[in-house]
Design a protein around this motif. Structure first.
Motif, PDB file in Angstrom:
ATOM      1  N   PHE A  67       0.838  -1.206   0.000  1.00 59.12           N
ATOM      2  CA  PHE A  67       0.000   0.000   0.000  1.00 59.12           C
ATOM      3  C   PHE A  67       0.876   1.262   0.000  1.00 59.12           C
ATOM      4  O   PHE A  67       1.760   1.409   0.846  1.00 59.12           O
ATOM      5  CB  PHE A  67      -0.879  -0.049   1.246  1.00 59.12           C
ATOM      6  CG  PHE A  67      -1.941   1.007   1.332  1.00 59.12           C
ATOM      7  CD1 PHE A  67      -2.701   1.355   0.228  1.00 59.12           C
ATOM      8  CD2 PHE A  67      -2.206   1.625   2.543  1.00 59.12           C
ATOM      9  CE1 PHE A  67      -3.698   2.313   0.335  1.00 59.12           C
ATOM     10  CE2 PHE A  67      -3.207   2.579   2.663  1.00 59.12           C
ATOM     11  CZ  PHE A  67      -3.956   2.925   1.553  1.00 59.12           C
TER      12      PHE A  67
ATOM     13  N   THR B 157     -10.934  -0.644   8.117  1.00 58.42           N
ATOM     14  CA  THR B 157     -11.565   0.476   7.425  1.00 58.42           C
ATOM     15  C   THR B 157     -12.991   0.112   7.013  1.00 58.42           C
ATOM     16  O   THR B 157     -13.300  -1.067   6.854  1.00 58.42           O
ATOM     17  CB  THR B 157     -10.756   0.863   6.164  1.00 58.42           C
ATOM     18  OG1 THR B 157     -11.413   1.944   5.504  1.00 58.42           O
ATOM     19  CG2 THR B 157     -10.644  -0.304   5.183  1.00 58.42           C
TER      20      THR B 157
ATOM     21  N   CYS C  12       0.601  -6.095   5.528  1.00 59.39           N
ATOM     22  CA  CYS C  12      -0.669  -5.821   4.869  1.00 59.39           C
ATOM     23  C   CYS C  12      -1.305  -7.169   4.538  1.00 59.39           C
ATOM     24  O   CYS C  12      -0.803  -7.901   3.689  1.00 59.39           O
ATOM     25  CB  CYS C  12      -0.427  -4.998   3.607  1.00 59.39           C
ATOM     26  SG  CYS C  12      -1.936  -4.394   2.853  1.00 59.39           S
TER      27      CYS C  12
END
Ligand SMILES: *Cc1c(COP(=O)(O)O)cnc(C)c1O
Length: 354
Positions: free
Chosen positions: A109, A209, A154
């Motif tokens: 990311f 998120t 990630c």
């Protein structure tokens, strides 16, 4: 003006992009499904009964309660940000001095690098092993040899879609001296969270998120789960009213109605499987297994695929070929008919050598 700017900011390129206007958009791993109309109406009712002249809740108690209900993490172990982007910024602000080392794996990311650069950190991006396997030993060595302040995992990874095994995550947690940030932006698509590891590992922070599985990229809401000690440190650098009242209200509605919203996960996962099976039959693509809502593949025809889709008013993500890396495509799952259309166009390109 140049002489006034901090040196590490001078070279940065501002993130000023227009929202894409295309018939089909599969470039940003968003959900193709908008928030249900019935829940939008509920939101409007809530807003009509809210005093907008007052500042919002600074520490979002209702939202924290809803996140506890969803994740099982107690409120003292939760903090929210305007997207997990803001949380990554806050982590750097709280933990990283100029010259400190930050470790991540690559490709991953882009925001890890942007915030590390702004913090003037030394960001060591450990390249994947051949076949896009994360170089876990390399990450551990980089973190241990340089007393890294932060180490990012990630999981599932953006853009390659790969998964870190639980054994590898535990091995990292057991050996590195760093704050370990487990970015679970896509965890709902994979299902096996590392949140339970918080009990044993006080230096772990899990990022989540509402932008992906919940289909709410537009409201900018992310949250971090950790032990009270780390969360308290992040509160020190949090802007006073970082989540506006609209975001807080909508996020609570989303979490309380998650069963209805997360039903789309099954459709998207099935679509990923279906698209994967079709792509596997095409020549010249190197496909990678994905635990997320997108498929990553390398091909010499990446640019041709990107252009052919653009011509048909479809936006996909392509990574341009460099000396070290082949061109590649990241295809976020859209609605079934959209995916079919995209697969048809990719097929045309890969079978047409011209
Ligand atoms: C999309 C994404 C996020 C979420 O960003 P938001 O700021 O919450 O929209 C975080 N991490 C990764 C790896 C992502 O791909």
């Amino acid at each position: 003006m140049e002489s006034l700017i901090r040196k590490n900011i001078q070279q940065l390129i501002a993130y000023k992009v227009d929202a894409p206007q295309f018939e089909i958009i599969v470039n940003a791993n968003e959900s193709p499904y908008d928030f249900p109309m019935q829940l939008k109406r509920k939101f409007c009712d809530d807003i009509c009964n809210t005093d907008l002249n007052r500042y919002p809740e600074a520490c979002f108690p209702e939202l924290i309660e809803a996140i506890t209900d969803y994740t099982g993490v107690p409120g003292e172990g939760i903090i929210c940000g305007s997207g997990s982007d803001e949380l990554i910024a806050m982590i750097n602000q709280a933990f990283v001095d100029p010259g400190d080392v930050v470790v991540s794996h690559s490709p991953s990311f882009s925001m890890y690098d942007i915030w590390a650069t702004i913090a003037n950190a030394r960001h060591m991006m450990v390249p994947d092993l051949p076949g896009h396997l994360p170089d876990v030993e390399g990450m551990i060595a980089a973190a241990c040899q340089n007393q890294a302040k932060l180490l990012y995992i990630c999981n599932p990874n953006n853009p390659t879609g790969y998964i870190f095994s639980r054994t590898d995550i535990i091995k990292i947690l057991d050996t590195v001296p760093s704050l370990v940030i487990l970015d679970e932006a896509y965890i709902e698509f994979f299902g096996e969270s590392g949140v339970d590891l918080l009990e044993k590992y006080p230096r772990l922070l899990v990022l989540r998120t509402l932008s992906k599985a919940f289909g709410l990229a537009g409201i900018r809401c992310g949250y971090a789960l950790g032990n009270k000690e780390i969360i308290d440190i992040l509160y020190k650098v949090k802007g006073p009213y970082n989540l506006n009242v609209l975001t807080q209200k909508l996020a609570v509605i989303a979490l309380k109605n998650r069963d209805a919203i997360l039903r789309n996960l099954e459709i998207l996962k099935a679509e990923r499987q279906k698209a994967m099976r079709v792509l596997e039959t095409f020549p010249g693509l190197t496909l990678y297994p994905s635990g997320a809502n997108f498929i990553y593949f390398e091909t010499e025809r990446a640019e041709a695929i990107y252009q052919a889709l653009l011509k048909r008013n479809i936006l996909i993500k392509r990574f341009i070929e460099t000396d070290a890396t082949p061109g590649s495509i990241r295809f976020s799952m859209g609605k079934p008919q959209e995916n079919q259309k995209i697969l048809d166009i990719i097929k045309e390109v890969v079978y047409n050598e011209a």
